[in-house]
Design a protein around this motif. Structure first.
Motif, PDB file in Angstrom:
ATOM      1  N   ALA A   1      -1.377   0.379  -0.353  1.00 32.22           N
ATOM      2  CA  ALA A   1      -0.798   0.498  -1.682  1.00 32.22           C
ATOM      3  C   ALA A   1       0.675   0.871  -1.612  1.00 32.22           C
ATOM      4  O   ALA A   1       1.142   1.738  -2.327  1.00 32.22           O
ATOM      5  CB  ALA A   1      -1.573   1.526  -2.490  1.00 32.22           C
ATOM      6  N   SER A   2       1.420   0.234  -0.745  1.00 31.87           N
ATOM      7  CA  SER A   2       2.853   0.464  -0.697  1.00 31.87           C
ATOM      8  C   SER A   2       3.498  -0.278  -1.860  1.00 31.87           C
ATOM      9  O   SER A   2       2.929  -1.208  -2.411  1.00 31.87           O
ATOM     10  CB  SER A   2       3.428  -0.044   0.629  1.00 31.87           C
TER      11      SER A   2
ATOM     12  N   ALA B   1       5.701  -2.676  -4.232  1.00 30.78           N
ATOM     13  CA  ALA B   1       6.075  -4.085  -4.157  1.00 30.78           C
ATOM     14  C   ALA B   1       7.291  -4.315  -5.030  1.00 30.78           C
ATOM     15  O   ALA B   1       7.468  -3.678  -6.053  1.00 30.78           O
ATOM     16  CB  ALA B   1       4.919  -4.955  -4.640  1.00 30.78           C
TER      17      ALA B   1
ATOM     18  N   ALA C   1      -0.480  -3.176  -3.868  1.00 29.28           N
ATOM     19  CA  ALA C   1       0.983  -3.076  -3.910  1.00 29.28           C
ATOM     20  C   ALA C   1       1.530  -3.500  -5.267  1.00 29.28           C
ATOM     21  O   ALA C   1       2.443  -2.869  -5.810  1.00 29.28           O
ATOM     22  CB  ALA C   1       1.596  -3.920  -2.792  1.00 29.28           C
TER      23      ALA C   1
ATOM     24  N   LYS D   1       0.638  -0.824  -7.824  1.00 28.58           N
ATOM     25  CA  LYS D   1       1.455   0.372  -7.645  1.00 28.58           C
ATOM     26  C   LYS D   1       2.859   0.184  -8.209  1.00 28.58           C
ATOM     27  O   LYS D   1       3.428   1.114  -8.810  1.00 28.58           O
ATOM     28  CB  LYS D   1       1.528   0.749  -6.168  1.00 28.58           C
TER      29      LYS D   1
ATOM     30  N   GLY E   1      -1.981   2.602  -6.929  1.00 34.46           N
ATOM     31  CA  GLY E   1      -2.453   1.242  -6.673  1.00 34.46           C
ATOM     32  C   GLY E   1      -3.830   0.956  -7.225  1.00 34.46           C
ATOM     33  O   GLY E   1      -4.344  -0.155  -7.047  1.00 34.46           O
TER      34      GLY E   1
END
Length: 292
Positions: A40-41, A43, A72, A75, A94
């Motif tokens: 869930a970094s 984007a 991503a 999030k 996320g």
């Protein structure tokens, strides 16, 4: 009238462009293998298709797990909602859960929308504006339902649902006929699932058992969560179908998509899907189908 993401709201709003049939969380099950998970970094590009799937699957989950490879994109939307003071930073994770649905609804209301237009499910106009105003992302794979007063076989549906039904019809040597369209209220046997967009009931009159299941498969292949309803379940024979990713879909119908994702029947029992394996197919949705 059309959905918020296909029209300009009137008056000042132009400035910014039931008993639950499937209520309750469903236990964990295997995630469809057709998609891979990702972290869930944040984007800088938001895939609207994936966000819509997460918005339908996540709220009914127990816990805050993410869905498919949507984390991503979700999030990034949550970070933008946080920047607009609609979502607490601690909830930027996320997972498009009920808090994110509420926060996105607040964002829609701040743009002047109401009713289905402020249901907490992103449409292309509000989603693009949120990204541009915060400078946090751009939107890819936009989904638009078009007019909400279109029709298929004389039953009211939106344009996206009409096109999906036509695509499914084209896979069969018999024609699809609807017994109930979308945007219909006051039918207690439907528990409110048809109150918004994307949900239809399909007649199976005159079909053999095999043809019924082939019709379910055709609908699923173009992006519907579709089930054959039976007398054993308390219904006369028909097919109930929800257009995955429809931005006008009401919460009770979106919860059925969650059930479908996890191989359940979309009913209060949350029992296993009764569809024979040969007719189940892969989890998909209309925009992905069009690209393949």
């Amino acid at each position: 009238m059309t959905h918020q993401e296909s029209r300009i709201p009137r008056s000042r709003r132009w400035v910014l462009s039931r008993a639950l049939m499937v209520g309750g969380a469903v236990g964990a099950a295997a995630v469809p293998s057709v998609f891979a998970l990702q972290s869930a970094s944040a984007a800088t590009s938001v895939d609207m298709e994936l966000v819509l799937v997460a918005a339908m699957v996540d709220p009914q989950k127990s816990g805050t797990g993410t869905t498919l490879n949507a984390a991503a994109s979700v999030k990034a939307v949550e970070q933008a909602l946080d920047a607009k003071n609609h979502l607490a930073a601690s909830l930027v994770d996320g997972h498009y859960g009920s808090s994110t649905v509420t926060a996105y609804s607040d964002w829609q209301k701040s743009l002047g929308y109401s009713g289905l237009d402020a249901n907490g499910i992103p449409g292309p106009t509000s989603l693009t504006r949120l990204g541009s105003e915060t400078g946090l992302y751009t939107v890819t794979r936009q989904v638009s339902i078009g007019s909400n007063s279109d029709s298929y076989g004389g039953k009211r549906v939106n344009t996206r649902t009409k096109n999906m039904l036509a695509a499914a019809d084209g896979k069969l040597s018999w024609s699809l006929a609807l017994t109930q369209g979308s945007y219909t209220t006051g039918n207690p046997s439907s528990a409110g699932t048809h109150d918004g967009g994307g949900v239809v009931d399909v007649s199976v009159s005159g079909m053999s058992t095999t043809q019924r299941w082939q019709t379910v498969k055709a609908l699923r292949d173009v992006g519907f969560a579709a089930w054959l309803r039976t007398p054993e379940q308390g219904f006369s024979y028909h097919i109930h179908a929800n257009a995955i990713g429809d931005t006008d879909m009401v919460a009770v119908a979106r919860a059925q998509v969650h059930d479908y994702f996890y191989g359940k029947n979309g009913l209060a029992s949350h029992a296993a899907d009764n569809t024979p394996s040969a007719y189940k197919g892969s989890f998909t949705w209309w925009e992905q189908y069009k690209r393949s």
